[in-house]
Design a protein around this motif. Structure first.
Motif, PDB file in Angstrom:
ATOM      1  N   SER A  97       0.765  -1.074  -0.084  1.00  8.10           N
ATOM      2  CA  SER A  97       0.041  -0.029   0.129  1.00  8.10           C
ATOM      3  C   SER A  97       0.856   1.352  -0.123  1.00  8.10           C
ATOM      4  CB  SER A  97      -0.982  -0.033   1.231  1.00  8.10           C
ATOM      5  OG  SER A  97      -0.068  -0.006   2.513  1.00  8.10           O
TER       6      SER A  97
ATOM      7  N   SER B 187       3.271   3.937  -1.493  1.00 12.04           N
ATOM      8  CA  SER B 187       3.584   4.425  -2.783  1.00 12.04           C
ATOM      9  C   SER B 187       5.086   4.843  -2.730  1.00 12.04           C
ATOM     10  CB  SER B 187       2.591   5.583  -3.049  1.00 12.04           C
ATOM     11  OG  SER B 187       3.218   6.178  -4.498  1.00 12.04           O
ATOM     12  N   ASP B 188       5.799   4.544  -3.814  1.00 13.55           N
ATOM     13  CA  ASP B 188       7.244   4.795  -3.937  1.00 13.55           C
ATOM     14  C   ASP B 188       7.348   6.001  -5.142  1.00 13.55           C
ATOM     15  OD1 ASP B 188       7.852   1.875  -5.965  1.00 13.55           O
ATOM     16  OD2 ASP B 188       6.366   3.450  -6.344  1.00 13.55           O
TER      17      ASP B 188
ATOM     18  N   LEU C  84       6.376   5.710  -8.400  1.00 13.66           N
ATOM     19  CA  LEU C  84       6.636   5.324  -9.591  1.00 13.66           C
ATOM     20  C   LEU C  84       5.222   5.944 -10.514  1.00 13.66           C
ATOM     21  CD1 LEU C  84       8.090   3.705 -11.609  1.00 13.66           C
ATOM     22  CD2 LEU C  84       7.002   1.521 -10.716  1.00 13.66           C
ATOM     23  N   LEU C  85       4.053   5.368  -9.908  1.00 11.33           N
ATOM     24  CA  LEU C  85       3.036   5.758 -10.652  1.00 11.33           C
ATOM     25  C   LEU C  85       2.880   7.423 -11.152  1.00 11.33           C
ATOM     26  CD1 LEU C  85       0.329   4.871 -11.726  1.00 11.33           C
ATOM     27  CD2 LEU C  85      -0.739   5.363  -9.667  1.00 11.33           C
ATOM     28  N   PRO C  86       3.087   8.343 -10.528  1.00 12.48           N
ATOM     29  CA  PRO C  86       2.960   9.587 -10.828  1.00 12.48           C
ATOM     30  C   PRO C  86       4.238   9.832 -11.897  1.00 12.48           C
ATOM     31  CG  PRO C  86       3.028   9.522  -8.476  1.00 12.48           C
ATOM     32  CD  PRO C  86       3.478   8.021  -8.929  1.00 12.48           C
TER      33      PRO C  86
ATOM     34  N   VAL D  56       5.383   7.508 -14.065  1.00 16.96           N
ATOM     35  CA  VAL D  56       4.860   6.996 -15.318  1.00 16.96           C
ATOM     36  C   VAL D  56       3.436   7.674 -15.862  1.00 16.96           C
ATOM     37  CG1 VAL D  56       3.608   5.015 -16.159  1.00 16.96           C
ATOM     38  CG2 VAL D  56       5.498   4.700 -14.641  1.00 16.96           C
ATOM     39  N   LEU D  57       2.657   8.441 -15.124  1.00 13.95           N
ATOM     40  CA  LEU D  57       1.661   9.275 -15.545  1.00 13.95           C
ATOM     41  C   LEU D  57       2.364  10.477 -16.274  1.00 13.95           C
ATOM     42  CD1 LEU D  57      -0.978   9.069 -12.963  1.00 13.95           C
ATOM     43  CD2 LEU D  57      -1.049   7.793 -14.943  1.00 13.95           C
TER      44      LEU D  57
ATOM     45  N   ARG E  28      -9.613  -5.498  -3.130  1.00 12.65           N
ATOM     46  CA  ARG E  28      -8.425  -4.879  -2.810  1.00 12.65           C
ATOM     47  C   ARG E  28      -7.608  -5.595  -1.882  1.00 12.65           C
ATOM     48  NH1 ARG E  28      -8.699  -2.104   1.880  1.00 12.65           N
ATOM     49  NH2 ARG E  28     -10.825  -1.901   3.000  1.00 12.65           N
TER      50      ARG E  28
END
Length: 243
Positions: free
Chosen positions: A10, A12-13, A15-17, A19-20, A97
């Motif tokens: 759960s 966040s590192d 990475l997702l932002p 990539v976006l 989830r």
């Protein structure tokens, strides 16, 4: 539980932002490139940054064809994103989830004590259930659920104490109580503040032995506890008078 070092899924590192942002830059750059090269007949550089500089300086002209091309590119990107989301949704099915936590659950020796093989071993060595174990088609132990990583059914032995803490309407009866009733190798005593568990077990197991109605079982069970001598007729062993 597993003793290996794991990371909280759960957390966040970042990475997702990243990539976006990279995807947004790629879409914008690709749209500008396609708008100039496919929407006009101008001699333009291949670098999107150089194209933007040329538009700012007036060296290149943004025409109507460029707008149409960008609109088509954006529509294609949106359609791709929607199709991917739908596909992921279908692949995941009815997963919740909590299923994402499967990768940090115990495996191998961590869950050895609640495997069906171990339940059979306990039933044979400690409980003397030799006759019951002859039928390999019957499950031994109280069903817990499937291990998410391997798909194997996990069970607790009949001498284990099972303490479940579940929220309301989370599947306690359908996932734990009723399967335990249906898979039991012998007599079952079940209690509930509602008659649902007993009613769901009446059909499948009703022909295997004597079945008491929930109300009748409650009254006679209470009587057996209050009057230990009457327990002998019900096959119930009572430790003493109910206090």
């Amino acid at each position: 539980m597993s003793t290996r070092t794991v990371k909280d899924p759960s957390a966040s590192d970042g990475l997702l932002p990243a990539v976006l942002i990279a995807g947004l830059v790629a879409v914008v750059g690709g749209s500008v490139w396609a708008g100039i090269h496919l929407g006009t007949d101008q001699a333009a550089p291949g670098n999107p940054i150089a194209i933007v500089k040329g538009l700012i300086r007036g060296e290149l002209v943004w025409e109507t064809g460029s707008t149409l091309v960008v609109a088509l590119v954006l529509a294609a990107v949106i359609a791709l994103v929607v199709a991917t989301a739908v596909l992921v949704r279908r692949v995941q099915g009815e997963k919740t989830r909590i299923d994402a936590k499967a990768k940090v659950m115990g495996t191998g020796r961590d869950i050895k004590g609640i495997t069906e093989k171990e339940c059979r071993s306990v039933a044979y060595k400690s409980l003397g259930m030799k006759e019951e174990l002859k039928d390999r088609t019957k499950a031994v132990g109280v069903q817990i659920g499937k291990h998410l990583l391997t798909g194997r059914m996990l069970r607790g032995s009949y001498q284990d104490l099972h303490c479940d803490i579940w929220g309301p309407r989370t599947g306690k009866s359908s996932s734990r109580v009723i399967p335990a009733i249906l898979s039991a190798l012998g007599a079952v005593l079940t209690t509930s503040d509602r008659p649902g568990d007993g009613k769901h077990g009446q059909g499948p197991v009703g022909g295997l032995g004597n079945l008491q109605r929930p109300g009748q079982a409650r009254r006679e069970g209470q009587s057996a506890c209050e009057h230990p001598r009457s327990a002998e007729g019900m096959g119930v062993r009572s430790a003493g008078r109910r206090r």
